[in-house]
Design a protein around this motif. Structure first.
Motif, PDB file in Angstrom:
ATOM      1  N   LEU A 171       0.855  -1.182   0.000  1.00  0.00           N
ATOM      2  CA  LEU A 171       0.000   0.000   0.000  1.00  0.00           C
ATOM      3  C   LEU A 171       0.893   1.235   0.000  1.00  0.00           C
ATOM      4  CD1 LEU A 171      -2.585  -0.938   2.790  1.00  0.00           C
ATOM      5  CD2 LEU A 171      -2.793  -1.309   0.318  1.00  0.00           C
ATOM      6  N   LEU A 172       0.660   2.131  -0.941  1.00  0.00           N
ATOM      7  CA  LEU A 172       1.421   3.376  -0.970  1.00  0.00           C
ATOM      8  C   LEU A 172       0.434   4.521  -1.093  1.00  0.00           C
ATOM      9  CD1 LEU A 172       4.749   4.063  -2.769  1.00  0.00           C
ATOM     10  CD2 LEU A 172       2.979   5.797  -2.620  1.00  0.00           C
ATOM     11  N   GLY A 173       0.395   5.368  -0.056  1.00  0.00           N
ATOM     12  CA  GLY A 173      -0.589   6.446  -0.029  1.00  0.00           C
ATOM     13  C   GLY A 173       0.031   7.792   0.224  1.00  0.00           C
ATOM     14  N   SER A 174      -0.448   8.794  -0.507  1.00  0.00           N
ATOM     15  CA  SER A 174       0.004  10.178  -0.365  1.00  0.00           C
ATOM     16  C   SER A 174      -1.094  11.003   0.275  1.00  0.00           C
ATOM     17  CB  SER A 174       0.353  10.738  -1.752  1.00  0.00           C
ATOM     18  OG  SER A 174       0.521  12.142  -1.729  1.00  0.00           O
ATOM     19  N   SER A 175      -0.763  11.767   1.326  1.00  0.00           N
ATOM     20  CA  SER A 175      -1.701  12.668   1.985  1.00  0.00           C
ATOM     21  C   SER A 175      -2.919  11.899   2.502  1.00  0.00           C
ATOM     22  CB  SER A 175      -2.096  13.808   1.034  1.00  0.00           C
ATOM     23  OG  SER A 175      -2.795  14.827   1.722  1.00  0.00           O
ATOM     24  N   ILE A 176      -4.107  12.187   2.004  1.00  0.00           N
ATOM     25  CA  ILE A 176      -5.280  11.430   2.442  1.00  0.00           C
ATOM     26  C   ILE A 176      -5.126   9.955   2.069  1.00  0.00           C
ATOM     27  CG2 ILE A 176      -7.761  11.094   2.068  1.00  0.00           C
ATOM     28  CD1 ILE A 176      -8.001  14.095   1.768  1.00  0.00           C
ATOM     29  N   GLY A 177      -4.449   9.701   0.946  1.00  0.00           N
ATOM     30  CA  GLY A 177      -4.174   8.318   0.572  1.00  0.00           C
ATOM     31  C   GLY A 177      -3.347   7.602   1.614  1.00  0.00           C
ATOM     32  N   GLY A 178      -2.440   8.340   2.283  1.00  0.00           N
ATOM     33  CA  GLY A 178      -1.681   7.744   3.373  1.00  0.00           C
ATOM     34  C   GLY A 178      -2.575   7.365   4.533  1.00  0.00           C
ATOM     35  N   TRP A 179      -3.554   8.195   4.813  1.00  0.00           N
ATOM     36  CA  TRP A 179      -4.545   7.898   5.858  1.00  0.00           C
ATOM     37  C   TRP A 179      -5.302   6.621   5.509  1.00  0.00           C
ATOM     38  CZ3 TRP A 179      -8.910  11.972   7.234  1.00  0.00           C
ATOM     39  CH2 TRP A 179      -9.709  11.466   8.254  1.00  0.00           C
ATOM     40  N   ILE A 180      -5.753   6.524   4.259  1.00  0.00           N
ATOM     41  CA  ILE A 180      -6.475   5.321   3.824  1.00  0.00           C
ATOM     42  C   ILE A 180      -5.590   4.090   3.990  1.00  0.00           C
ATOM     43  CG2 ILE A 180      -7.630   4.164   1.892  1.00  0.00           C
ATOM     44  CD1 ILE A 180      -8.153   7.000   0.731  1.00  0.00           C
ATOM     45  N   ALA A 181      -4.320   4.214   3.584  1.00  0.00           N
ATOM     46  CA  ALA A 181      -3.394   3.086   3.685  1.00  0.00           C
ATOM     47  C   ALA A 181      -3.204   2.652   5.136  1.00  0.00           C
ATOM     48  CB  ALA A 181      -2.057   3.454   3.060  1.00  0.00           C
ATOM     49  N   LEU A 182      -3.055   3.609   6.041  1.00  0.00           N
ATOM     50  CA  LEU A 182      -2.882   3.274   7.454  1.00  0.00           C
ATOM     51  C   LEU A 182      -4.118   2.579   8.013  1.00  0.00           C
ATOM     52  CD1 LEU A 182      -1.140   6.524   8.755  1.00  0.00           C
ATOM     53  CD2 LEU A 182      -0.104   4.249   8.547  1.00  0.00           C
ATOM     54  N   ASP A 206       3.765  11.709   3.540  1.00  0.00           N
ATOM     55  CA  ASP A 206       3.128  12.914   4.084  1.00  0.00           C
ATOM     56  C   ASP A 206       1.638  12.699   4.321  1.00  0.00           C
ATOM     57  OD1 ASP A 206       5.239  15.472   3.718  1.00  0.00           O
ATOM     58  OD2 ASP A 206       5.630  13.760   2.437  1.00  0.00           O
ATOM     59  N   GLY A 207       1.325  11.646   5.036  1.00  0.00           N
ATOM     60  CA  GLY A 207      -0.068  11.310   5.280  1.00  0.00           C
ATOM     61  C   GLY A 207      -0.708  12.169   6.354  1.00  0.00           C
ATOM     62  N   VAL A 208      -1.998  12.368   6.217  1.00  0.00           N
ATOM     63  CA  VAL A 208      -2.786  13.010   7.266  1.00  0.00           C
ATOM     64  C   VAL A 208      -3.546  11.906   7.994  1.00  0.00           C
ATOM     65  CG1 VAL A 208      -2.995  15.160   5.976  1.00  0.00           C
ATOM     66  CG2 VAL A 208      -4.746  13.414   5.705  1.00  0.00           C
ATOM     67  N   GLY A 209      -4.477  12.284   8.882  1.00  0.00           N
ATOM     68  CA  GLY A 209      -5.374  11.303   9.473  1.00  0.00           C
ATOM     69  C   GLY A 209      -5.264  11.120  10.967  1.00  0.00           C
ATOM     70  N   VAL A 210      -4.073  11.409  11.551  1.00  0.00           N
ATOM     71  CA  VAL A 210      -3.948  11.250  13.000  1.00  0.00           C
ATOM     72  C   VAL A 210      -4.028  12.616  13.681  1.00  0.00           C
ATOM     73  CG1 VAL A 210      -2.500   9.203  12.714  1.00  0.00           C
ATOM     74  CG2 VAL A 210      -1.421  11.441  13.054  1.00  0.00           C
ATOM     75  N   VAL A 211      -4.175  12.586  14.980  1.00  0.00           N
ATOM     76  CA  VAL A 211      -4.137  13.808  15.782  1.00  0.00           C
ATOM     77  C   VAL A 211      -2.863  13.769  16.614  1.00  0.00           C
ATOM     78  CG1 VAL A 211      -5.235  15.137  17.602  1.00  0.00           C
ATOM     79  CG2 VAL A 211      -6.641  14.021  15.863  1.00  0.00           C
ATOM     80  N   VAL A 212      -1.988  14.755  16.409  1.00  0.00           N
ATOM     81  CA  VAL A 212      -0.733  14.863  17.161  1.00  0.00           C
ATOM     82  C   VAL A 212      -0.769  16.186  17.917  1.00  0.00           C
ATOM     83  CG1 VAL A 212       1.782  14.996  17.036  1.00  0.00           C
ATOM     84  CG2 VAL A 212       0.523  13.523  15.426  1.00  0.00           C
ATOM     85  N   GLU A 213      -0.708  16.114  19.232  1.00  0.00           N
ATOM     86  CA  GLU A 213      -0.793  17.332  20.039  1.00  0.00           C
ATOM     87  C   GLU A 213       0.334  18.304  19.679  1.00  0.00           C
ATOM     88  OE1 GLU A 213      -1.136  18.671  24.739  1.00  0.00           O
ATOM     89  OE2 GLU A 213      -1.256  16.545  24.169  1.00  0.00           O
ATOM     90  N   GLY A 214      -0.053  19.552  19.413  1.00  0.00           N
ATOM     91  CA  GLY A 214       0.918  20.578  19.065  1.00  0.00           C
ATOM     92  C   GLY A 214       1.311  20.604  17.611  1.00  0.00           C
ATOM     93  N   GLU A 215       0.772  19.673  16.817  1.00  0.00           N
ATOM     94  CA  GLU A 215       1.098  19.601  15.385  1.00  0.00           C
ATOM     95  C   GLU A 215      -0.198  19.475  14.579  1.00  0.00           C
ATOM     96  OE1 GLU A 215       4.016  20.100  14.223  1.00  0.00           O
ATOM     97  OE2 GLU A 215       5.177  19.951  16.079  1.00  0.00           O
ATOM     98  N   PRO A 216      -0.970  20.556  14.497  1.00  0.00           N
ATOM     99  CA  PRO A 216      -2.259  20.468  13.798  1.00  0.00           C
ATOM    100  C   PRO A 216      -2.093  20.334  12.287  1.00  0.00           C
ATOM    101  CG  PRO A 216      -1.778  22.734  14.390  1.00  0.00           C
ATOM    102  CD  PRO A 216      -0.710  21.894  15.039  1.00  0.00           C
TER     103      PRO A 216
END
Length: 258
Positions: free
Chosen positions: A88-99, A122-132
């Motif tokens: 699985l190789l995902g970019s941005s939102i695709g990285g979120w889908i892959a995870l 450079d996937g999105v999808g998680v919440v990291v405190e201090g890194e919105p």
């Protein structure tokens, strides 16, 4: 109603169908943003790059209203097609889908052996405190280029140069992304669930990304057992477009190792 991909979902297919399969998952910008990845992987693998339902003017079934729906739908399709050991190789939102796919496949015996490795760019999808996650929906074209590219002038597209058709597709993609990813482009439960990922994982990040910072990417890698984190210099949210050779070197090394 179970999430289900349309039967006529557009899929770019490259490479030898007898080779190992790589599923390339695009982000909010649509399939063109990952086309170079598909071409690169297609030289040695069986690369599949679907257009997510609702992007590029494609229909989005009512059963697909979130990233989790998309992840489940792709797992179901891969399993039905008899795939195994898929990268699985995902970019941005695709990285979120892959995870999300990797987590689900790791905890559900139905998908044992289906996923063999994960590459997140450079996937999105998680919440990291201090890194919105940057507020994508509040940015104009110039603002998006400023946060997404190491060289904003290279990434900026003047909206006045778009055709009416291109503008309509862009707006439609944005509406679909707002539905599927939500306004915050994150799932507060995902970071904690990444401990369940049981396949080799590579997290690749542009050093200049300001959509989601390298610290955000490092948090993803830290949450996944054994994951490797690599930063690409002189690149932003799409390192495969700004620094392709450096990106290919990292990905190829990871895949060559197993």
């Amino acid at each position: 109603m179970h999430p289900e991909l349309p039967a006529d979902l557009p899929v770019a297919v490259l490479g030898d169908p007898t080779a190992r399969t790589a599923l390339v998952l695009h982000g909010g910008g649509g399939p063109r943003t990952v086309a170079p990845i598909t071409t690169h992987l297609g030289a040695t693998m069986h690369a599949l790059a679907p257009t997510h339902p609702g992007w590029e003017g494609t229909p989005r079934p009512g059963s697909i209203a979130s990233v989790t729906d998309l992840a489940q739908a792709y797992l179901t399709r891969l399993d039905a097609d008899g795939e195994r050991d898929v990268v699985l190789l995902g970019s941005s939102i695709g990285g979120w889908i892959a995870l999300e796919m990797a987590v689900r496949a790791s905890v559900d015996d139905r998908y044992a052996g289906l996923i063999g490795a994960v590459v997140v760019i450079d996937g999105v999808g998680v919440v990291v405190e201090g890194e919105p996650v940057a507020d994508f929906f509040a940015l104009d074209a110039r603002g998006l280029a400023e946060v997404a590219w190491h060289d904003p002038d290279r990434g900026y597209v003047d909206p006045g140069t778009l055709t009416d058709e291109q503008r309509a597709v862009q707006q439609s993609n944005g509406r679909t992304m707002a539905v599927v990813a939500g306004p915050r482009m994150s799932d507060p439960t995902l970071l904690g669930r990444l401990r369940d990922v049981s396949v080799p994982t590579l997290v690749v990040w542009g050093a200049s990304d300001r959509v989601v910072t390298p610290a955000y990417g490092q948090a993803i890698a830290t949450a996944i057992p054994g994951a490797r984190f690599v930063q690409i210099e002189a690149a932003g949210h799409l390192p495969h477009l700004e620094a392709p050779e450096a990106t290919w070197a990292v990905i190829d090394d990871f895949l060559d190792r197993g």
